[in-house]
Design an enzyme around this catalytic site. Structure first.
Site, PDB file in Angstrom:
ATOM      1  N   ARG A  52      44.423   5.847 -26.613  1.00 26.50           N
ATOM      2  CA  ARG A  52      42.891   5.446 -26.078  1.00 26.50           C
ATOM      3  C   ARG A  52      43.100   5.103 -24.656  1.00 26.50           C
ATOM      4  O   ARG A  52      44.070   4.575 -24.121  1.00 26.50           O
ATOM      5  CB  ARG A  52      42.580   4.164 -26.969  1.00 26.50           C
ATOM      6  CG  ARG A  52      42.248   4.518 -28.262  1.00 26.50           C
ATOM      7  CD  ARG A  52      41.112   5.414 -28.429  1.00 26.50           C
ATOM      8  NE  ARG A  52      40.458   5.534 -29.734  1.00 26.50           N
ATOM      9  CZ  ARG A  52      40.716   6.722 -30.400  1.00 26.50           C
ATOM     10  NH1 ARG A  52      41.721   7.659 -30.280  1.00 26.50           N
ATOM     11  NH2 ARG A  52      40.400   7.088 -31.849  1.00 26.50           N
ATOM     12  N   GLU A  92      34.393   7.509 -21.557  1.00 25.08           N
ATOM     13  CA  GLU A  92      34.174   9.056 -21.761  1.00 25.08           C
ATOM     14  C   GLU A  92      32.835   9.432 -22.253  1.00 25.08           C
ATOM     15  O   GLU A  92      32.128   8.770 -22.946  1.00 25.08           O
ATOM     16  CB  GLU A  92      35.093   9.428 -23.127  1.00 25.08           C
ATOM     17  CG  GLU A  92      36.526   9.365 -22.983  1.00 25.08           C
ATOM     18  CD  GLU A  92      37.523   9.362 -24.171  1.00 25.08           C
ATOM     19  OE1 GLU A  92      36.939   9.873 -25.129  1.00 25.08           O
ATOM     20  OE2 GLU A  92      38.427   9.261 -24.275  1.00 25.08           O
ATOM     21  N   HIS A 109      39.504  14.749 -24.294  1.00 25.99           N
ATOM     22  CA  HIS A 109      39.736  14.034 -25.733  1.00 25.99           C
ATOM     23  C   HIS A 109      39.739  15.375 -26.601  1.00 25.99           C
ATOM     24  O   HIS A 109      39.182  15.282 -27.780  1.00 25.99           O
ATOM     25  CB  HIS A 109      38.735  13.230 -25.953  1.00 25.99           C
ATOM     26  CG  HIS A 109      39.294  12.058 -27.015  1.00 25.99           C
ATOM     27  ND1 HIS A 109      39.002  10.794 -26.934  1.00 25.99           N
ATOM     28  CD2 HIS A 109      40.053  12.285 -27.986  1.00 25.99           C
ATOM     29  CE1 HIS A 109      39.369  10.155 -27.854  1.00 25.99           C
ATOM     30  NE2 HIS A 109      40.211  10.928 -28.585  1.00 25.99           N
TER      31      HIS A 109
END
Length: 320
Positions: free
Chosen positions: A237, A266, A285
Site C-alpha cells: 500500500r 491514487e 495499481h
C-alpha cells in the site's frame, strides 16, 4: 433467499445472473457524477454490499441498518473500520489466495523493469535516441544471484520467494512478525529484523498489509540503511512508504531505483516528484489487474456474499 444487495462494481454477465438467481440486485455505478448519491438512496433495506475501492464510513453504514455482510472484491481491508463493523454485527469478507500469484508476478515485473531500466530505455528507443551500441551510461544491473529482501512473508511474499529462489537463483531474506520455518526450509530463506534486511538486500520488496504498525514503515531513516545500489519495490500500500523521503533519496543518488505499483494518493498526480525521475517505474495499481484474476476475485466475492446471506460462515471472513 428474499434478500437485497447493492452492487457497486460491474460483474461479468454470468456472475450477475448467478447473483440475481438468489437475491434482488441494485447496481450503482460509482463512476457516474451522481453515483454516491444513488448509493445513499440504495442503502436503506440492503442486506449485503459487494464492491471495492470505496471507503464505507459510518455516515454510509448508518443508512443500512439491515446490513449483514460486505463482500469486498479485494484482499486489502484498510478501507473498512473493522471495529465499527463488529459493533454493527456486519460481516466483512475479502478475496485472498486468488490474487497471490498475479500480484507476485507484478512484483517481479517491477524488479526486472527497474533493474534493467526497461521503461526508461524503451522510451529512449521510441524517441529515436538509439543511434549506436549502448555504453555504461545505459547499463542496468543483474537480478539473478542477488539478494531479495521481502518485508511481509504472507502468501504473496512466499510466492515472490519461490520465484526468486527457483527462477533467478536469488538469496532470500525476509522480515515478518513470526518466523516462517516452512519458507525457510523450501527456499533457504533467512529471517532478519527490518534494519538488517534493509542493509543486506539488493532488492527490497514490500508486501505487508496497511495497518497502524506499517503506515510509514519505510521513511528517511530506513531508506538511509539501504545500499546506494539497491532497489525498492512496493506492491503493498502506498502509505507504507514516505514518498517525499523516497523521492529525495532517489534524487540524491542514495538508491538505484524504485518500482512502485501503489501510492499514497491514487491516481498519482501528474506533477508528483516521483514521475520526474527516470529511476522510478510507476504503474497504476495493476497488482491483480489481469482478466483471469479479476474474474476469480469477483467470483470469490459472490461466493462469500451468498454464503453469508444463507446464514453460513463465509470462507473468507475477515472479522469472525
Amino acid at each position: 433467499m428474499n434478500k437485497r444487495i447493492v452492487l457497486y462494481k460491474r460483474l461479468s454477465p454470468d456472475l450477475l445472473a448467478r447473483l440475481e438467481q438468489h437475491v434482488e440486485v441494485t447496481f450503482v455505478d460509482l463512476a457516474q457524477p451522481d453515483g454516491l448519491a444513488r448509493l445513499r438512496e440504495a442503502l436503506p433495506g440492503a442486506h449485503g454490499l459487494l464492491g471495492a475501492s470505496l471507503r464505507l464510513d459510518a455516515s454510509l453504514l448508518d443508512l443500512a441498518p439491515d446490513l449483514e455482510v460486505i463482500a469486498s472484491v479485494s484482499v486489502g481491508v484498510d478501507n473498512y473500520d473493522i471495529a465499527d463493523l463488529d459493533r454493527r454485527g456486519v460481516m466483512l469478507t475479502n478475496t485472498p489466495d486468488v490474487l497471490t500469484e498475479t500480484t507476485a508476478d507484478t512484483g517481479f515485473a517491477l524488479i526486472l523493469a527497474t533493474a534493467r531500466r526497461v521503461v526508461e530505455l524503451a522510451n529512449w528507443v521510441r524517441e529515436g535516441h538509439w543511434q549506436a551500441s549502448l555504453g555504461p551510461a545505459h547499463f542496468g544491473c543483474d537480478v539473478h544471484g542477488k539478494t531479495l529482501g521481502i518485508v511481509g512473508m504472507g502468501r504473496i511474499g512466499e510466492a515472490l520467494a519461490r520465484r526468486a529462489a527457483a527462477g533467478f537463483g536469488m538469496r532470500v531474506v525476509y522480515h515478518s512478525q513470526r518466523p516462517k520455518p516452512e519458507v525457510q526450509a523450501r527456499y533457504n530463506a533467512h529471517r532478519r529484523d527490518l534494519d538488517a534486511l534493509l542493509a543486506e538486500a539488493d532488492f527490497v520488496c514490500l508486501t505487508v498489509p496497511l495497518s497502524a504498525s506499517t503506515e510509514g514503515l519505510i521513511g528517511a531513516r530506513e531508506l538511509a540503511l539501504m545500499k546506494p545500489e539497491a532497489i525498492l519495490v512496493n506492491i503493498s500500500r502506498g502509505r507504507v512508504v514516505d514518498e517525499a523521503a523516497l523521492a529525495e533519496a532517489l534524487q540524491a543518488g542514495r538508491l538505484r531505483g524504485a518500482g512502485l505499483d501503489v501510492f499514497v494518493h491514487e491516481p498519482l498526480a501528474a506533477d508528483s516528484p516521483l514521475l520526474k525521475l527516470d529511476k522510478v517505474v510507476a504503474t497504476p495499481h495493476i497488482g491483480s489487474a489481469t482478466e483471469e484474476t479479476r474474474q476469480a476475485m469477483a467470483r470469490c466475492a459472490v461466493d462469500n456474499l451468498l454464503s453469508a446471506l444463507r446464514g453460513e460462515r463465509p470462507a473468507n471472513l475477515v472479522n469472525g
